[in-house]
Scaffold this motif. Sequence first.
Motif, PDB file in Angstrom:
ATOM      1  N   LYS A 178     -10.675   6.446  -1.928  1.00 35.98           N
ATOM      2  CA  LYS A 178     -12.063   6.394  -2.411  1.00 35.98           C
ATOM      3  C   LYS A 178     -12.144   5.885  -3.847  1.00 35.98           C
ATOM      4  CE  LYS A 178     -14.135   9.999   0.443  1.00 35.98           C
ATOM      5  NZ  LYS A 178     -14.709  11.360   0.441  1.00 35.98           N
ATOM      6  N   MET A 179     -11.136   6.215  -4.650  1.00 32.65           N
ATOM      7  CA  MET A 179     -11.137   5.820  -6.063  1.00 32.65           C
ATOM      8  C   MET A 179     -10.363   4.516  -6.301  1.00 32.65           C
ATOM      9  SD  MET A 179     -10.831   9.515  -7.980  1.00 32.65           S
ATOM     10  CE  MET A 179     -11.119   8.804  -9.609  1.00 32.65           C
ATOM     11  N   GLN A 180      -9.997   3.810  -5.253  1.00 30.96           N
ATOM     12  CA  GLN A 180      -9.277   2.542  -5.277  1.00 30.96           C
ATOM     13  C   GLN A 180      -7.879   2.630  -5.882  1.00 30.96           C
ATOM     14  OE1 GLN A 180     -12.720   2.324  -6.745  1.00 30.96           O
ATOM     15  NE2 GLN A 180     -13.217   2.348  -4.576  1.00 30.96           N
ATOM     16  N   PHE A 181      -7.383   3.830  -6.084  1.00 30.93           N
ATOM     17  CA  PHE A 181      -6.028   3.988  -6.590  1.00 30.93           C
ATOM     18  C   PHE A 181      -5.016   3.522  -5.547  1.00 30.93           C
ATOM     19  CE2 PHE A 181      -2.160   6.596  -7.247  1.00 30.93           C
ATOM     20  CZ  PHE A 181      -1.825   6.149  -8.512  1.00 30.93           C
ATOM     21  N   ALA A 182      -5.269   3.822  -4.291  1.00 31.22           N
ATOM     22  CA  ALA A 182      -4.362   3.394  -3.229  1.00 31.22           C
ATOM     23  C   ALA A 182      -4.246   1.878  -3.206  1.00 31.22           C
ATOM     24  CB  ALA A 182      -4.847   3.932  -1.876  1.00 31.22           C
ATOM     25  N   HIS A 183      -5.362   1.187  -3.400  1.00 29.21           N
ATOM     26  CA  HIS A 183      -5.358  -0.271  -3.440  1.00 29.21           C
ATOM     27  C   HIS A 183      -4.522  -0.774  -4.620  1.00 29.21           C
ATOM     28  CE1 HIS A 183      -6.875  -4.342  -2.871  1.00 29.21           C
ATOM     29  NE2 HIS A 183      -7.062  -4.378  -4.179  1.00 29.21           N
ATOM     30  N   LEU A 184      -4.724  -0.188  -5.769  1.00 29.77           N
ATOM     31  CA  LEU A 184      -3.966  -0.539  -6.967  1.00 29.77           C
ATOM     32  C   LEU A 184      -2.471  -0.412  -6.735  1.00 29.77           C
ATOM     33  CD1 LEU A 184      -3.846  -1.172 -10.079  1.00 29.77           C
ATOM     34  CD2 LEU A 184      -3.926   1.310 -10.403  1.00 29.77           C
TER      35      LEU A 184
END
Length: 188
Positions: A178-184
């Motif tokens: 949800k916080m785009q950390f996984a994408h990063l």
Amino acid sequence: MAKVYEFLANGFEEIEGLAPVDILRRGGVDIKTVSVTGSEFVETSHGVTIKADMKFEDGTFDDADLLMLPGGMPGSTNLNAHEGVRKALKAQYDAGKRVAAICAAPMVLGSLGILAGKRATCSPGFQKYLTGATYTGNLFEEDGLVTTGEGPAATLPYAYHILSYFIPRADVETLEKKMQFAHLMGKE
């Protein structure tokens, strides 16, 4: 619900102090910021004034599941000079409960003997203050009841790791997405 207190002194690093509060609150943890300045207001290392949830004098902290310290200078030395913070950390650790510090702030844990015989990390250059610890240089390090973080860039992985103490790992991973950390981090 898990209970966490984060001690804030004048000169703390903004991201290391506020990002963990954001992440833990999103994860459902009851985290309170605690000013050690004698006022509710604390000035960060870059001149931003924030209002803490409470003053140190108004708490006992014996209900904490975790006590946290953000880094930054002179924030870390100000935390280390505060006898109440030192006593609270020592009592927390001696009671078999978690403590965490990032950047320069592991120096406080080192000065209390909490890091003796443990693996720890901190901002490069501050390892000389990790009395008795083995410095790893990792983004974050967990050894028993002690979690340490390297510095500003380590704040997010450090905070998500700490959140995993209190909620299921699957819920942490959902929040990371949800916080785009996984994408990063290339996790999706």
